[in-house]
Design a protein around this motif. Structure first.
Motif, PDB file in Angstrom:
ATOM      1  N   VAL A  90       0.522  -1.074  -0.216  1.00 55.02           N
ATOM      2  CA  VAL A  90       0.378  -0.068  -0.333  1.00 55.02           C
ATOM      3  C   VAL A  90       0.473   1.266   0.172  1.00 55.02           C
ATOM      4  CG1 VAL A  90      -1.614   1.342   1.111  1.00 55.02           C
ATOM      5  CG2 VAL A  90      -2.131  -1.110   1.074  1.00 55.02           C
ATOM      6  N   ALA A  91       2.151   1.855   0.580  1.00 58.48           N
ATOM      7  CA  ALA A  91       2.943   2.275   0.959  1.00 58.48           C
ATOM      8  C   ALA A  91       3.189   3.092  -0.287  1.00 58.48           C
ATOM      9  CB  ALA A  91       3.479   2.100   1.789  1.00 58.48           C
ATOM     10  N   GLN A  92       3.467   2.031  -1.121  1.00 58.73           N
ATOM     11  CA  GLN A  92       4.269   1.413  -2.452  1.00 58.73           C
ATOM     12  C   GLN A  92       3.296   2.507  -3.622  1.00 58.73           C
ATOM     13  OE1 GLN A  92       6.101  -1.730  -3.166  1.00 58.73           O
ATOM     14  NE2 GLN A  92       6.829  -1.599  -5.376  1.00 58.73           N
ATOM     15  N   ALA A  93       2.359   1.659  -3.625  1.00 63.24           N
ATOM     16  CA  ALA A  93       1.180   2.521  -4.071  1.00 63.24           C
ATOM     17  C   ALA A  93       1.505   3.870  -4.071  1.00 63.24           C
ATOM     18  CB  ALA A  93       0.063   1.317  -4.323  1.00 63.24           C
ATOM     19  N   ASP A  94       0.848   4.342  -2.438  1.00 60.37           N
ATOM     20  CA  ASP A  94       0.797   5.573  -2.254  1.00 60.37           C
ATOM     21  C   ASP A  94       2.140   6.530  -2.760  1.00 60.37           C
ATOM     22  OD1 ASP A  94      -1.446   5.181  -0.918  1.00 60.37           O
ATOM     23  OD2 ASP A  94      -0.247   4.871   0.592  1.00 60.37           O
ATOM     24  N   ARG A  95       2.844   5.621  -2.719  1.00 58.56           N
ATOM     25  CA  ARG A  95       4.065   6.860  -3.404  1.00 58.56           C
ATOM     26  C   ARG A  95       4.497   6.490  -5.310  1.00 58.56           C
ATOM     27  NH1 ARG A  95       7.119   3.491   0.970  1.00 58.56           N
ATOM     28  NH2 ARG A  95       7.718   2.160  -0.815  1.00 58.56           N
ATOM     29  N   GLY A  96       3.112   6.002  -5.367  1.00 57.07           N
ATOM     30  CA  GLY A  96       3.349   5.959  -7.257  1.00 57.07           C
ATOM     31  C   GLY A  96       4.426   4.542  -7.691  1.00 57.07           C
ATOM     32  N   GLU A  97       5.159   4.444  -6.876  1.00 54.87           N
ATOM     33  CA  GLU A  97       5.912   2.958  -6.915  1.00 54.87           C
ATOM     34  C   GLU A  97       5.811   1.248  -7.606  1.00 54.87           C
ATOM     35  OE1 GLU A  97       9.202   2.789  -4.168  1.00 54.87           O
ATOM     36  OE2 GLU A  97       9.054   5.332  -4.280  1.00 54.87           O
ATOM     37  N   THR A  99       4.741  -0.398 -10.471  1.00 53.42           N
ATOM     38  CA  THR A  99       3.385   0.671 -11.478  1.00 53.42           C
ATOM     39  C   THR A  99       2.850  -1.307 -12.061  1.00 53.42           C
ATOM     40  OG1 THR A  99       6.340  -0.878 -12.331  1.00 53.42           O
ATOM     41  CG2 THR A  99       5.623   1.422 -12.567  1.00 53.42           C
ATOM     42  N   ASP A 100       3.318  -2.497 -12.176  1.00 58.85           N
ATOM     43  CA  ASP A 100       3.207  -3.761 -11.927  1.00 58.85           C
ATOM     44  C   ASP A 100       1.818  -4.186 -10.596  1.00 58.85           C
ATOM     45  OD1 ASP A 100       2.064  -5.611 -12.734  1.00 58.85           O
ATOM     46  OD2 ASP A 100       3.810  -7.089 -13.177  1.00 58.85           O
ATOM     47  N   MET A 101       1.014  -3.977 -10.653  1.00 60.90           N
ATOM     48  CA  MET A 101       0.181  -4.122  -8.970  1.00 60.90           C
ATOM     49  C   MET A 101       0.260  -5.996  -8.835  1.00 60.90           C
ATOM     50  SD  MET A 101      -3.829  -3.368  -7.959  1.00 60.90           S
ATOM     51  CE  MET A 101      -4.045  -4.836  -8.643  1.00 60.90           C
ATOM     52  N   VAL A 102      -0.610  -6.249 -10.141  1.00 60.10           N
ATOM     53  CA  VAL A 102      -1.006  -7.646 -10.257  1.00 60.10           C
ATOM     54  C   VAL A 102       0.591  -9.043  -9.956  1.00 60.10           C
ATOM     55  CG1 VAL A 102      -1.380  -9.897 -11.668  1.00 60.10           C
ATOM     56  CG2 VAL A 102      -2.924  -8.075 -12.006  1.00 60.10           C
TER      57      VAL A 102
END
Length: 217
Positions: A90-97, A99-102
């Protein structure tokens, strides 16, 4: 497989206060994990745990009233590792990092399955006892909630009914496939991970399109 009807009392009869007691509880859980990994769920008994941990069996009962409570505590430790992983994602997503969620999510959880063979053994017998079923549901709910937060971060949209349903479905599908990949009674099949990612990426792409096309519902 034989049904186990053993019920579980409180997870811990009392909280260990001293360093020595905390070390003993940790030794008990580590021994239980080792037994699950090497010999399976049926081999997990209070006497066997005590022997493997190198502690008197009576000292285990000071903290755990029965085998079921040891299993519950061990299950919570496994769940803790999964919750920590989803929090980091979640923190990685919040930082925009992210790029390949799945691909990233599947790889992270596959690594956890790979590193915790005791978890695979425990969950492969989740129908055996009520505490395993409760732990399984709690684990899936925590992962689905984290996945929803990741989706909210990536789409910039608050979660709604569509996203709630989607995360539950994705977690259940991934959970089933990962247990098949890392099944306790055979060799891991990494090709299934490739197919899981392919399927989940298609679903995620379709979901993104629907989320962007109008209100969820």
């Amino acid at each position: 497989m034989t049904e186990v009807t053993e019920t579980s009392g409180p997870r811990l009869r009392r909280q260990p206060q001293q360093a020595r007691s905390r070390a003993r509880v940790e030794a008990v859980l580590t021994a239980a994990d080792r037994i699950l990994t090497t010999d399976g769920y049926e081999a997990l008994t209070m006497r066997r745990i005590a022997d493997d941990a190198g502690v008197p069996v009576g000292s285990i009962y000071q903290f755990y009233p029965d085998k079921g409570s040891v299993v519950s505590a061990l299950g919570e430790r496994y769940i803790g590792s999964f919750e920590a992983a989803i929090g980091a994602l979640v923190a990685q997503a919040d930082r925009g990092e992210l790029t390949d969620m799945v691909g990233t999510v599947v790889d992270v959880y596959a690594d956890l399955f790979r590193a915790q063979p005791g978890f695979v053994t425990l969950w492969s017998g989740r129908h055996l006892s009520p505490e395993l079923a409760r732990a399984d549901e709690a684990n899936n709910a925590a992962i689905a909630d984290g996945l929803r937060r990741i989706m909210e971060s990536l789409t910039g949209r608050p979660g709604g009914e569509l996203m709630e349903r989607a995360t539950r479905i994705m977690v259940r599908v991934a959970d089933t496939v990962l247990h098949d990949v890392f099944r306790a009674d055979g060799e891991a099949d990494p090709e299934l991970l490739t197919e899981l990612k392919r399927m989940m990426r298609l679903y995620w792409a379709d979901l993104q399109a629907e989320l962007g096309s109008g209100p969820q519902g």
